[in-house]
Design an enzyme around this catalytic site. Structure first.
Site, short mmCIF file in Angstrom:
data_model
loop_
_atom_site.label_atom_id
_atom_site.label_comp_id
_atom_site.label_asym_id
_atom_site.label_seq_id
_atom_site.Cartn_x
_atom_site.Cartn_y
_atom_site.Cartn_z
N GLU A 164 42.43 29.44 35.16
CA GLU A 164 42.86 30.34 35.91
C GLU A 164 44.20 30.00 36.69
OE1 GLU A 164 39.94 32.16 38.72
OE2 GLU A 164 38.53 32.61 37.01
N GLU A 206 33.34 31.62 31.69
CA GLU A 206 32.28 31.58 32.73
C GLU A 206 31.59 33.18 32.52
OE1 GLU A 206 33.86 31.28 36.57
OE2 GLU A 206 34.64 29.24 36.26
#
Ligand SMILES: *[C@@H]1O[C@H](CO)[C@@H](O)[C@H](O)[C@H]1NC(C)=O
Ligand SMILES: *[C@@H]1O[C@H](CO)[C@@H](O)[C@H](O)[C@H]1NC(C)=O
Ligand SMILES: *[C@@H]1O[C@H](CO)[C@@H](O)[C@H](O)[C@H]1NC(C)=O
Ligand SMILES: *[C@@H]1O[C@H](CO)[C@@H](O)[C@H](O)[C@H]1NC(C)=O
Ligand SMILES: *[C@@H]1O[C@H](CO)[C@@H](O)[C@H](O)[C@H]1NC(C)=O
Ligand SMILES: *[C@@H]1O[C@H](CO)[C@@H](O)[C@H](O)[C@H]1NC(C)=O
Ligand SMILES: *[C@@H]1O[C@H](CO)[C@@H](O)[C@H](O)[C@H]1NC(C)=O
Ligand SMILES: *[C@@H]1O[C@H](CO)[C@@H](O)[C@H](O)[C@H]1NC(C)=O
Ligand SMILES: *[C@@H]1O[C@H](CO)[C@@H](O)[C@H](O)[C@H]1NC(C)=O
Length: 554
Positions: free
Chosen positions: A166, A267
Site C-alpha cells: 500500500e 489480505e
C-alpha cells in the site's frame, strides 16, 4: 557410524523441501504443472501500539507502531503455532517484517515440513519502505531488501518477496509508483543474479475501480524485467453473506481480467458483518474469480487491536475463535480448478497504456541505486558530514535535511536541493535521489557550508562536522567536477550486488533504528516512512546540477 537425532534431522530437510512455485502467464504452477492457489493467513504479531506510534506520526505517517516482533525468529512460537496453521489448512503465511540479522532456520524448516510457504514483505517500518509522502528508491532501501533476501535465500519455501504494501494509496501519492516499479525491477534482477526463483509481489490498497485498475496496469505492464510477478489486492469488501455479484468482486475480477501476471488477494476478511463465515473462500477458489486470482491471504492469525485476530494466547495454551474454525472449514472445502493447463500458457506482456490521467506516474523509472557513486560523491565532493549519532537517527536526519535545504535556499549558491529530489510524476530524478538519506543530508549541509565557509556553517546544532577526507570548503565548480567524475560512465540500470554477504544467522551490522508490524488491514499497514516528507514539496522541479537519469519502462 552413529548419527544423533539432530544430525539426522539436518540431513533430512532436503527430502522435505517444498518445490518452488513458478508463474507461467497469469497463473502459478507447481513443478508437476498443477495450478497453485495461495490458501494463506497473515502471520505477524501487532507492534506495540502503546509506546511506539509517535515516530511514524511525526514523519507524516500513520499512527503505526515503529517496533516489530520477527515472528520467524522464535522456534518456540513457531512450534506453538504450526499445529494451528495446519488445522487452518493454509499452504502460505504472509509475514510483514523480519529482522535479517536473526536466525530463521528453525521456523523456516518447520514450516517447510508442514507444507507451508512464506510470502515475505521485505520492507520495514519507520524508514524501511518507500515513503509515499516523499518517495525515493535508495541505496539504503535496496541494501535492506537484499539483506533480507540473502537471509532467506537458502530456504526452499519462500514463495515471494513482497516489495511494498500500500505504498500508493491515492492519486495524490501515485507519483510513488515509478519508485515501486524500480524496486520490482532491481529486486528481480538481484534474485536472478543469485539464482533465486522466488516471485516478486506487490500488495495494493483497494480503492475505487478506475484507480485500482490503472495502478494494476501500471505495475504489471511492459517488459517482464520490470513487472511484478504477483499482484496483490488488500480487499475487505466481501462482508458476511455477500455474493460475487454484490460484494464488488465481480467488478474487481473483471477489472483485473487482462493482467498478464498472477493476481491474489494479499489480505482479505471483512469483519463488519458478524463472526466470519468466509463464504468468499469458495468463490475465490472457483470460476470466475479463479480465472484471474490465485488465492489469497486471510487477515489475521494473531490478535489485532481492531478484532481481526483468530487466536489468543493464555496460560492454558492457544484458543482459537469461531472465525478460525470457519476459515479452516472453508479452506478444506475448497480446491481451485486445475486449469488452464500450464502448457497452454506463456508469459506475455501487457502493453503499457498511455499513463492514465488518474495516475500521476511517469513511465520514466528512477535509476538503479548505485552505492559506489553515492560513496564516491560523499568522499570526494562533500565538505560537511553528519556525526555518527545523528546519522544513526533517521528522525534527526529528516529534520536536518529540511533545515539545511531551507538554509541553502537563502544563500546565493548555484546548488539546490533538486539534486537529492526525485519526481515520479515528471520522471526527473536528481543524481543523488538514489543515495541514502545520510548522504543526501551530507550533500545539502556541504552545499550550505561551501557557500558560507565559516565553522558555524557546518555545525547544525552539534550534528555535523567537517570532512577529514579532503580539503574544505569546496568551490561549487570543484564540487561539481568531483561529483561528475563519480558519475561518469555509470549505467542507469544494472544488476545490483548485495553490500553484505548472505547472512548465516549470526549478527549483522546496522539495522534500521525502528520498525513495526502488521497491525490492521488496509490503510493501517503501511510500513515505514522516510523522515523527509517536506523535501519533495520544497524541491519538486527541474533537476539542478547534474543531468537527470531516466529509464523508460517498456
Ligand atoms: C512469542 O510469543 C510470546 C507470547 O505470545 C510473545 O510475547 C513474543 O513476543 C513472541 N516472540 C516472537 C519472536 O514472536
Ligand atoms: C488530493 O489532494 C487534494 C488537494 O490537497 C485533496 O483535495 C484531495 O481530496 C486529495 N485526493 C485524494 C483522493 O486523497
Ligand atoms: C527487456 O528489458 C531488457 C533490459 O533492458 C532488455 O535486455 C530486453 O531486450 C527487453 N525485452 C523486451 C522484450 O523488450
Ligand atoms: C486492459 O488493459 C488495457 C491496457 O492495455 C487498459 O487500458 C484496460 O482498461 C484494461 N482493462 C480492461 C478491463 O480491459
Ligand atoms: C463448500 O464448497 C461449496 C462449493 O464451492 C460451497 O457451495 C459451500 O458453500 C462450501 N462450504 C463451506 C463451508 O465453505
Ligand atoms: C534507517 O535509518 C538508519 C539510521 O539512520 C539507517 O542506518 C538505515 O540505513 C535507514 N534505513 C533505510 C532503509 O533508509
Ligand atoms: C546574494 O547576492 C546578492 C547580490 O549579489 C547580495 O546582495 C546578497 O548579499 C547575497 N546574499 C548572500 C546570503 O550571500
Ligand atoms: C541535531 O538536530 C536535531 C534535529 O534538528 C536537533 O533537535 C538537535 O538539537 C541537534 N543537535 C543535537 C546535538 O542533536
Ligand atoms: C535485529 O536484531 C539485532 C540483534 O538482536 C538487533 O540488534 C537489532 O536492533 C534488530 N533490528 C531491528 C530492526 O529490530
Amino acid at each position: 557410524m552413529r548419527f544423533s537425532l539432530g544430525a539426522l534431522a539436518a540431513l533430512l530437510p532436503l527430502a522435505a523441501a517444498l518445490p518452488q512455485i513458478t508463474r507461467t502467464g497469469k497463473y502459478l504452477y507447481d513443478p508437476s504443472g498443477t495450478r497453485f492457489y495461495i490458501k494463506g493467513v497473515a502471520y505477524q504479531p501487532q507492534g506495540n501500539l502503546a509506546v511506539s506510534t509517535t515516530a511514524n506520526e511525526a514523519n507524516g505517517g500513520f499512527p503505526e507502531p515503529s517496533d516489530f516482533v520477527d515472528p520467524l525468529s522464535s522456534a518456540a512460537n513457531c512450534t506453538r503455532d504450526i499445529p494451528h496453521l495446519k488445522d487452518l489448512g493454509v499452504n502460505t503465511i504472509r509475514v510483514y517484517s523480519v529482522n535479517a540479522s536473526l536466525n530463521h532456520d528453525s521456523c523456516m524448516s518447520a514450516l517447510d515440513e508442514a507444507g507451508i510457504y512464506v510470502l515475505l514483505d521485505v520492507s520495514l517500518p519507520l524508514n524501511g519502505s518507500i515513503d509515499r509522502a516523499s518517495p525515493s528508491w535508495t541505496t539504503s532501501l535496496l541494501n535492506e531488501y537484499t539483506r533480507t533476501i540473502n537471509a532467506f535465500n537458502k530456504y526452499p519455501n519462500v514463495l515471494a518477496y513482497n516489495i511494498g504494501n500500500e505504498v500508493i494509496n491515492t492519486v495524490n501519492n501515485s507519483n510513488a509508483a515509478p519508485f515501486v516499479k524500480a524496486a520490482a525491477r532491481d529486486t528481480k534482477a538481484y534474485l536472478a543474479s543469485i539464482n533465486s526463483k522466488a516471485l516478486v509481489s506487490y500488495a495494493a490498497v483497494d480503492t475505487d475501480l478506475e484507480f485500482r485498475n490503472a495502478l494494476a496496469d501500471y505495475l504489471t505492464c511492459g517488459n517482464d524485467s520490470v513487472t511484478v510477478d504477483l499482484y496483490g489486492l488488500n480487499n475487505y469488501e466481501w462482508c458476511g453473506q455477500a455474493t460475487y455479484a454484490n460484494s464488488g468482486w465481480n467488478v474487481i475480477t473483471q477489472g483485473f481480467s487482462n493482467l498478464t501476471v498472477a493476481a491474489f488477494m494479499s489480505e482479505f476478511g471483512c469483519i463488519t458483518a458478524g463472526p466470519r463465515q468466509w463464504s468468499e473462500v469458495s468463490a475465490m477458489l472457483s470460476q470466475p474469480v479463479s480465472d484471474v486470482f490465485s488465492g489469497g491471504i486471510a487477515f489475521s492469525y494473531f490478535p489485532t487491536s481492531d478484532n481481526y485476530g483468530m487466536v489468543t494466547f493464555g496460560s492454558d495454551g492457544t484458543t482459537v475463535n469461531s472465525d478460525f474454525t470457519a476459515l479452516g472449514r472453508a479452506y478444506s472445502n475448497a480446491t481451485g480448478p486445475n486449469s488452464p493447463a500450464q502448457s497452454s500458457q506463456s508469459n506475455t506482456a501487457l502493453e503499457c497504456p498511455p499513463v492514465s490521467p488518474i495516475l500521476a506516474a511517469s513511465t520514466q523509472l528512477p535509476p538503479t541505486p548505485n552505492e559506489e557513486v553515492c560513496n564516491c560523491i560523499n568522499k570526494d565532493a562533500l565538505s560537511c558530514t553528519a556525526i555518527p549519532a545523528t546519522a544513526n537517527n533517521p528522525i534527526k536526519v529528516g529534520a536536518l535535511i529540511n533545515q539545511a535545504c531551507g538554509l541553502l535556499a537563502q544563500t546565493n549558491s548555484t546548488i539546490s536541493c533538486n539534486a537529492i529530489a526525485g519526481d515520479g510524476q515528471t520522471g526527473t530524478y536528481g543524481p543523488l535521489a538514489m543515495c541514502s538519506p545520510n548522504i543526501k543530508l551530507n550533500y545539502v549541509m556541504s552545499a550550505y557550508y561551501d557557500a558560507n565557509p565559516v565553522a558555524t556553517s557546518c555545525d547544525f546544532g552539534g550534528n555535523a562536522t567537517l570532512s577529514t577526507s579532503r580539503e574544505c570548503p569546496l568551490s561549487a565548480a570543484a564540487a561539481q567536477s568531483a561529483a561528475e567524475a563519480c558519475l561518469a560512465g555509470k549505467p542507469n540500470t544494472f544488476t545490483p550486488t548485495a553490500s553484505e554477504a548472505p547472512a548465516t544467522g549470526s549478527a549483522s551490522p546496522s539495522s534500521p533504528a525502528a520498525s513495526s508490524s502488521s497491525s490492521k488491514p488496509s490503510a493501517g499497514r503501511v510500513g515505514a516512512l522516510l523522515p523527509t516528507s517536506s523535501v519533495v514539496t520544497l524541491f519538486l522541479g527541474a533537476v539542478g546540477l547534474f543531468a537527470g537519469a531516466a529509464v523508460v519502462i517498456a
